[in-house]
Design an enzyme around this catalytic site. Sequence first.
Site, PDB file in Angstrom:
ATOM      1  N   LYS A 144       0.733  -1.160   0.047  1.00 44.25           N
ATOM      2  CA  LYS A 144      -0.137   0.026   0.085  1.00 44.25           C
ATOM      3  C   LYS A 144       0.944   1.052   0.025  1.00 44.25           C
ATOM      4  CE  LYS A 144      -3.295  -2.196   2.871  1.00 44.25           C
ATOM      5  NZ  LYS A 144      -3.539  -2.691   4.456  1.00 44.25           N
ATOM      6  N   LYS A 155      16.835   3.721   1.692  1.00 40.99           N
ATOM      7  CA  LYS A 155      17.932   3.662   2.834  1.00 40.99           C
ATOM      8  C   LYS A 155      19.157   2.787   2.643  1.00 40.99           C
ATOM      9  CE  LYS A 155      14.626   2.913   6.343  1.00 40.99           C
ATOM     10  NZ  LYS A 155      14.093   2.276   7.386  1.00 40.99           N
ATOM     11  N   ASP A 182      14.644  -0.564   1.460  1.00 38.85           N
ATOM     12  CA  ASP A 182      15.402  -0.919   2.530  1.00 38.85           C
ATOM     13  C   ASP A 182      16.449  -2.010   2.647  1.00 38.85           C
ATOM     14  OD1 ASP A 182      15.894  -0.487   5.345  1.00 38.85           O
ATOM     15  OD2 ASP A 182      14.590  -2.022   6.050  1.00 38.85           O
ATOM     16  N   ARG A 215      -0.381   6.680   7.516  1.00 45.38           N
ATOM     17  CA  ARG A 215      -0.069   6.850   5.825  1.00 45.38           C
ATOM     18  C   ARG A 215      -0.704   8.249   5.304  1.00 45.38           C
ATOM     19  NH1 ARG A 215       1.047   1.708   3.911  1.00 45.38           N
ATOM     20  NH2 ARG A 215       0.046   0.159   5.012  1.00 45.38           N
ATOM     21  N   GLU A 272       7.855   2.021  -6.012  1.00 43.34           N
ATOM     22  CA  GLU A 272       7.846   1.523  -4.593  1.00 43.34           C
ATOM     23  C   GLU A 272       7.831   2.874  -3.629  1.00 43.34           C
ATOM     24  OE1 GLU A 272       7.903  -0.646  -2.470  1.00 43.34           O
ATOM     25  OE2 GLU A 272       8.936  -2.347  -2.957  1.00 43.34           O
ATOM     26  N   ASP A 273       7.434   2.528  -2.441  1.00 40.59           N
ATOM     27  CA  ASP A 273       7.856   3.605  -1.633  1.00 40.59           C
ATOM     28  C   ASP A 273       9.161   3.850  -0.846  1.00 40.59           C
ATOM     29  OD1 ASP A 273       7.579   0.993  -0.206  1.00 40.59           O
ATOM     30  OD2 ASP A 273       6.186   1.686   1.301  1.00 40.59           O
ATOM     31  N   PHE A 310      13.090   4.171  11.079  1.00 36.83           N
ATOM     32  CA  PHE A 310      11.829   3.705  10.576  1.00 36.83           C
ATOM     33  C   PHE A 310      10.906   4.826  10.481  1.00 36.83           C
ATOM     34  CE2 PHE A 310       7.692   1.951  10.551  1.00 36.83           C
ATOM     35  CZ  PHE A 310       7.799   0.995   9.712  1.00 36.83           C
ATOM     36  N   VAL A 311      10.762   5.317   8.879  1.00 37.26           N
ATOM     37  CA  VAL A 311      10.075   6.345   8.615  1.00 37.26           C
ATOM     38  C   VAL A 311       8.582   6.219   8.394  1.00 37.26           C
ATOM     39  CG1 VAL A 311      11.877   7.797   7.702  1.00 37.26           C
ATOM     40  CG2 VAL A 311      10.593   6.265   6.267  1.00 37.26           C
TER      41      VAL A 311
HETATM   42  P1  5GP Z   1      13.215  -4.402   2.284  1.00 37.22           P
HETATM   43  O1  5GP Z   1      12.539  -5.457   1.686  1.00 37.22           O
HETATM   44  O2  5GP Z   1      13.813  -3.414   1.013  1.00 37.22           O
HETATM   45  O3  5GP Z   1      14.024  -4.513   3.477  1.00 37.22           O
HETATM   46  O4  5GP Z   1      11.613  -3.450   2.641  1.00 37.22           O
HETATM   47  C1  5GP Z   1      10.891  -2.942   1.711  1.00 37.22           C
HETATM   48  C2  5GP Z   1       9.412  -2.588   2.358  1.00 37.22           C
HETATM   49  O5  5GP Z   1       9.545  -2.939   3.981  1.00 37.22           O
HETATM   50  C3  5GP Z   1       9.097  -1.572   1.825  1.00 37.22           C
HETATM   51  O6  5GP Z   1       8.142  -1.559   0.776  1.00 37.22           O
HETATM   52  C4  5GP Z   1       8.171  -1.040   3.099  1.00 37.22           C
HETATM   53  O7  5GP Z   1       6.800  -1.490   2.964  1.00 37.22           O
HETATM   54  C5  5GP Z   1       9.011  -1.641   4.263  1.00 37.22           C
HETATM   55  N1  5GP Z   1       9.795  -0.298   4.899  1.00 37.22           N
HETATM   56  C6  5GP Z   1      10.989  -0.733   4.978  1.00 37.22           C
HETATM   57  N2  5GP Z   1      11.683   0.313   5.666  1.00 37.22           N
HETATM   58  C7  5GP Z   1      10.454   1.068   6.165  1.00 37.22           C
HETATM   59  C8  5GP Z   1      10.193   2.352   6.887  1.00 37.22           C
HETATM   60  O8  5GP Z   1      11.295   2.857   7.286  1.00 37.22           O
HETATM   61  N3  5GP Z   1       9.152   2.612   7.091  1.00 37.22           N
HETATM   62  C9  5GP Z   1       8.130   2.203   6.586  1.00 37.22           C
HETATM   63  N4  5GP Z   1       7.006   2.404   7.066  1.00 37.22           N
HETATM   64  N5  5GP Z   1       8.213   1.037   6.036  1.00 37.22           N
HETATM   65  C10 5GP Z   1       9.448   0.470   5.669  1.00 37.22           C
END
Ligand code: 5GP
Length: 183
Positions: free
Chosen positions: A45, A133, A105, A167, A101-102, A154-155
């Site tokens: 989302k 990040k 990480d 959100r 993507e949002d 964590f944002v």
């Molecule tokens: P990754 O698989 O790259 O570790 O994480 C990707 C997903 O984790 C993002 O699409 C998001 O949904 C969630 N995510 C990662 N870091 C954050 C953060 O700092 N805040 C929030 N709200 N979601 C995050």
Amino acid sequence: MSLLDDVEKVLISEAEIKERVVTLAAEMNAIYTDDDLPILICILKGAFLFLADFTRHLTFRHELDFMEISSYGRGTTSTGTVRILLDLASDVQGRNVIIVEDIVDTGNTLTYILRNFAARRPASIRVATLLSKPSRRQVEVPLDFVGFEVPDEFVIGYGLDFAEQYRNLPFIGVLKPEVYQNF
Ligand code: 5GP
């Protein structure tokens, strides 16, 4: 207590986001033409607000589709397990795909998404992410359009949640530690 009382600090203001969305769209407008007819895939989302603002600044013809991927549930650290909760309505074989993507990480979610898309045999695939990040990366992922790089915090806000809330905040911020502790 209002929603805003839970916010420790604003990392990226509403005005900064607005400005960056316009320049990012201009970068994409310089690459794609009407003939490419790309399809933007909004990863739900978290990317819904970014996509909604971004698409309005694109000048080439394009289509939209949506895919929901499981995320962190109620925690703030990745479980490492990624699942498709809602799949695309479109067939992307032979199409120019842009994943929206949002935040990237560790890179695990995007790696999963890119593998999944490769199997669908698109003509091309690029990735646009509002946030990255880099200090947390575990797998290298190709990012073609990046809005902002953020520190290892964590944002929330502008589509990103903590436990499905926050959100709707118009900025990117960080929550007070007691919000997580009291949850
Ligand atoms: P990754 O698989 O790259 O570790 O994480 C990707 C997903 O984790 C993002 O699409 C998001 O949904 C969630 N995510 C990662 N870091 C954050 C953060 O700092 N805040 C929030 N709200 N979601 C995050």
